[in-house]
Design an enzyme around this catalytic site. Structure first.
Site, PDB file in Angstrom:
ATOM      1  CE  LYS A  78      -1.461   1.420   4.197  1.00  0.00           C
ATOM      2  NZ  LYS A  78      -1.109   2.794   4.600  1.00  0.00           N
ATOM      3  CG  ASN A  79       2.492   2.619   3.475  1.00  0.00           C
ATOM      4  OD1 ASN A  79       1.315   2.940   3.232  1.00  0.00           O
ATOM      5  ND2 ASN A  79       2.933   2.389   4.694  1.00  0.00           N
ATOM      6  CB  CYS A 112      -4.361   9.892  11.870  1.00  0.00           C
ATOM      7  SG  CYS A 112      -2.718   9.253  12.125  1.00  0.00           S
ATOM      8  NE  ARG A 134       1.354  10.226  10.410  1.00  0.00           N
ATOM      9  CZ  ARG A 134       0.725   9.222   9.800  1.00  0.00           C
ATOM     10  NH1 ARG A 134      -0.357   8.720  10.325  1.00  0.00           N
ATOM     11  NH2 ARG A 134       1.167   8.742   8.649  1.00  0.00           N
ATOM     12  CG  ASP A 152       4.168   1.276   9.543  1.00  0.00           C
ATOM     13  OD1 ASP A 152       4.263   1.534   8.330  1.00  0.00           O
ATOM     14  OD2 ASP A 152       3.895   2.142  10.397  1.00  0.00           O
ATOM     15  NE  ARG A 184      -6.934   4.213   6.172  1.00  0.00           N
ATOM     16  CZ  ARG A 184      -6.530   5.419   6.538  1.00  0.00           C
ATOM     17  NH1 ARG A 184      -6.951   5.937   7.683  1.00  0.00           N
ATOM     18  NH2 ARG A 184      -5.709   6.123   5.790  1.00  0.00           N
TER      19      ARG A 184
HETATM   20  C1  EPZ Z   1       4.777   6.850   6.379  1.00  0.00           C
HETATM   21  O1  EPZ Z   1       4.026   7.859   7.009  1.00  0.00           O
HETATM   22  C2  EPZ Z   1       3.866   5.634   6.298  1.00  0.00           C
HETATM   23  N1  EPZ Z   1       2.699   5.965   5.474  1.00  0.00           N
HETATM   24  C3  EPZ Z   1       3.420   5.220   7.693  1.00  0.00           C
HETATM   25  O2  EPZ Z   1       2.658   4.031   7.568  1.00  0.00           O
HETATM   26  C4  EPZ Z   1       4.670   4.920   8.524  1.00  0.00           C
HETATM   27  O3  EPZ Z   1       4.276   4.610   9.842  1.00  0.00           O
HETATM   28  C5  EPZ Z   1       5.597   6.143   8.527  1.00  0.00           C
HETATM   29  O4  EPZ Z   1       5.922   6.514   7.177  1.00  0.00           O
HETATM   30  C6  EPZ Z   1       6.903   5.868   9.270  1.00  0.00           C
HETATM   31  O5  EPZ Z   1       7.561   4.784   8.678  1.00  0.00           O
HETATM   32  C7  EPZ Z   1       2.821   5.970   4.123  1.00  0.00           C
HETATM   33  O6  EPZ Z   1       3.881   5.724   3.572  1.00  0.00           O
HETATM   34  C8  EPZ Z   1       1.588   6.287   3.339  1.00  0.00           C
HETATM   35  P1  EPZ Z   1       6.848  10.242   8.374  1.00  0.00           P
HETATM   36  P2  EPZ Z   1       4.573   9.376   7.015  1.00  0.00           P
HETATM   37  O7  EPZ Z   1       6.655  11.496   7.601  1.00  0.00           O
HETATM   38  O8  EPZ Z   1       5.395   9.620   5.810  1.00  0.00           O
HETATM   39  C9  EPZ Z   1       7.227  13.626  11.658  1.00  0.00           C
HETATM   40  C10 EPZ Z   1       0.871   2.585   7.945  1.00  0.00           C
HETATM   41  O9  EPZ Z   1       0.570   2.007   8.979  1.00  0.00           O
HETATM   42  N2  EPZ Z   1       7.041  14.577  10.549  1.00  0.00           N
HETATM   43  O10 EPZ Z   1       8.007   9.354   8.032  1.00  0.00           O
HETATM   44  O11 EPZ Z   1       3.424  10.248   7.267  1.00  0.00           O
HETATM   45  C11 EPZ Z   1       5.981  12.768  11.899  1.00  0.00           C
HETATM   46  O12 EPZ Z   1       5.090  13.448  12.749  1.00  0.00           O
HETATM   47  C12 EPZ Z   1       1.288   4.042   7.983  1.00  0.00           C
HETATM   48  O13 EPZ Z   1       0.904   2.051   6.814  1.00  0.00           O
HETATM   49  C13 EPZ Z   1       7.123  15.940  10.827  1.00  0.00           C
HETATM   50  O14 EPZ Z   1       7.333  16.360  11.965  1.00  0.00           O
HETATM   51  O15 EPZ Z   1       5.518   9.368   8.270  1.00  0.00           O
HETATM   52  C14 EPZ Z   1       6.563  11.538  12.554  1.00  0.00           C
HETATM   53  O16 EPZ Z   1       6.775  11.779  13.922  1.00  0.00           O
HETATM   54  C15 EPZ Z   1       1.055   4.641   9.356  1.00  0.00           C
HETATM   55  N3  EPZ Z   1       6.950  16.832   9.806  1.00  0.00           N
HETATM   56  C16 EPZ Z   1       7.929  11.385  11.873  1.00  0.00           C
HETATM   57  O17 EPZ Z   1       8.216  12.661  11.283  1.00  0.00           O
HETATM   58  C17 EPZ Z   1       6.723  16.418   8.507  1.00  0.00           C
HETATM   59  O18 EPZ Z   1       6.594  17.276   7.600  1.00  0.00           O
HETATM   60  C18 EPZ Z   1       7.947  10.342  10.753  1.00  0.00           C
HETATM   61  O19 EPZ Z   1       6.833  10.602   9.933  1.00  0.00           O
HETATM   62  C19 EPZ Z   1       6.653  15.031   8.254  1.00  0.00           C
HETATM   63  C20 EPZ Z   1       6.829  14.132   9.284  1.00  0.00           C
END
Ligand code: EPZ
Length: 426
Positions: free
Chosen positions: A22-23, A120, A125, A308, A400
């Site tokens: 999915k990702n 969420c 996020r 995850d 999902r």
């Molecule tokens: C991706 O989310 C995945 N989703 C998530 O999978 C996964 O848990 C996550 O990466 C971490 O591996 C998809 O790929 C669609 P991040 P993402 O940006 O990109 C902070 C699932 O279960 N951050 O790597 O949204 C954020 O708050 C889902 O399949 C900022 O502060 O995660 C977090 O603490 C859940 N500012 C950390 O970075 C930003 O602009 C990592 O988030 C972006 C992120």
């Protein structure tokens, strides 16, 4: 509301097939925005988030065919004309990954209007790092009644260092950079396989990218991209979930059509717990190795232990001899499964970002509530070993990101059925 009914106690035996990731599929579908030609993606999982992404692209004017024939799950996407480059709130609020259209929209059309994603269940996020990078590339971004408006004549290459490692941030900016003027250097990038998968598609479309999968990615912008055909990676988190299903039920499971090289941290940890794992090129065999031993985890960005898989691993930890500590370093609120596991007889306490699991607790069936995708998977795993019949409510969270989960588990001996309508069945 859909429910699962699960009767625990059966060891899982046989072969279970992993679907596409999915990702990976979500950013690759967004990448179709970057060209007016057709992009064909194979091995697309039949899950709710893909359906949401289809609706999002169609709402902007794309033509999307999504077919789930037995042989091949495939989508054809053509963004010949983007008549309405707006990601509307009613879609974005259901899927945070909608922000992945931001970079490609600006790169293709010079403008984008994207509803600000809410948080969420697992955390705030934010997408501040996406916006900071786009501004460094020349986008002017304003906030307008809950929407982000971004405009530019043409993005220009920049040297960007992400303050934090962000998966979709890396993907979003990579897609912005491929049509920008000049060279872009991205540092402190995410190294997840999903980033590498997206880069492979973009290169097939004519992009000039080096370093995907490392923390520094270089892009030389081109003026146009063409269509391509690309097969999506297997889903490493679905495969990891099945690894734990085999271990927690004391079964003997063959996990087929996966990529074991994406699961190094989890496999090493499960072997530390005493689980027997045999790895081949595209499948993994998991068997019980006798009593499960406790082994601590701390979630990290790839190639560390994946956040995850944290909830699923916690379910396993309730069955190990000894005490396990689980530290969640990526998200600030990713312990929603703890109280539900405790309602099933687990003994877990939480202090800040660390959960302590006192193992060896027989689990009992209960009525439990799913709260987010991976917490739901954790409850399914717990229900597979709980005494009696567990009812899981709000399993739309499972749909999902897991394709036909109950069918796949039933196929290897689990006693699991769905009450309510089945996603994807007309
Ligand atoms: C991706 O989310 C995945 N989703 C998530 O999978 C996964 O848990 C996550 O990466 C971490 O591996 C998809 O790929 C669609 P991040 P993402 O940006 O990109 C902070 C699932 O279960 N951050 O790597 O949204 C954020 O708050 C889902 O399949 C900022 O502060 O995660 C977090 O603490 C859940 N500012 C950390 O970075 C930003 O602009 C990592 O988030 C972006 C992120």
């Amino acid at each position: 509301m859909d429910k699962f009914v699960v009767r625990g106690g059966n060891p899982l035996l046989g072969t279970i097939k992993v679907s596409g990731a999915k990702n990976s599929a979500l950013p690759c579908m967004a990448a179709a925005i970057l060209t007016e030609e057709e992009v064909i993606l194979e091995n697309i999982p039949q899950v709710r988030d893909i359906e949401t992404e289809r609706r999002l692209l169609e709402s902007m004017g794309a033509e999307v065919q999504l077919g789930y024939g037995r042989a091949q799950h495939r989508t054809h996407i053509q963004c010949a004309v983007l008549s309405d480059p707006v990601a509307k709130y009613e879609i974005v609020k259901t899927m945070r990954a909608s922000s992945l259209v931001l970079g490609p929209l600006i790169a293709r059309t010079g403008m984008a209007r994207v509803a600000m994603p809410g948080g969420c269940a697992i955390g705030g996020r934010p997408i501040d790092l996406h916006l900071k990078a786009l501004e460094a590339m020349g986008a002017v971004i304003t906030q307008d009644h809950g929407y982000l408006e971004a405009k530019t004549d043409r993005l220009r290459g920049a040297h960007i260092v992400f303050d934090k490692i962000t998966v979709t941030g890396t993907e979003d900016i990579l897609m912005a950079a491929v049509l920008a003027e000049g060279e872009t250097v991205l540092e402190n990038c995410a190294r997840e396989p999903e980033v590498t998968d997206l880069a492979a598609l973009l290169i097939a479309m004519g992009a000039q990218i080096t370093g995907a999968g490392t923390s520094t990615i270089k892009v030389r912008g081109v003026s146009k991209l063409h269509g391509a055909r690309h097969k999506i990676n297997p889903d490493r988190i679905e495969a990891g979930t099945f690894l734990i299903a085999g271990a927690i039920t004391g079964g003997d499971l063959n996990i087929d059509s996966c990529d074991p090289t994406h699961l190094g941290a989890l496999i090493a940890k499960l072997e530390q717990c005493g689980v027997r794992i045999d790895v081949a090129k595209d499948h993994i065999r998991v068997r019980s190795g006798g009593e499960l031993k406790a082994a601590d985890i701390s979630t990290e960005e790839y190639p560390g232990f994946p956040t995850d898989m944290q909830a699923q691993y916690m379910a396993l930890a309730t069955q190990t001899a000894g005490t396990t500590t689980v530290t969640e370093n990526i998200f600030e609120n990713r312990f929603m499964h703890v109280q539900e596991l405790n309602r099933m007889g687990a003994n877990i306490s939480v202090q800040g970002r660390t959960a302590t699991i006192r193992g060896g607790t027989p689990l009992q069936s209960a009525a439990v509530m799913c709260s987010d995708l991976r917490a739901s998977a954790s409850l399914v795993l717990a229900a597979l070993v709980a005494e009696g019949e567990t009812i899981l409510d709000r399993v739309y969270h499972v749909d999902r990101g897991y394709e036909r989960l109950e069918e796949k588990l039933r196929g290897v001996g689990a006693q699991i059925r769905r009450m309510g309508d089945v996603f994807g069945k007309k």
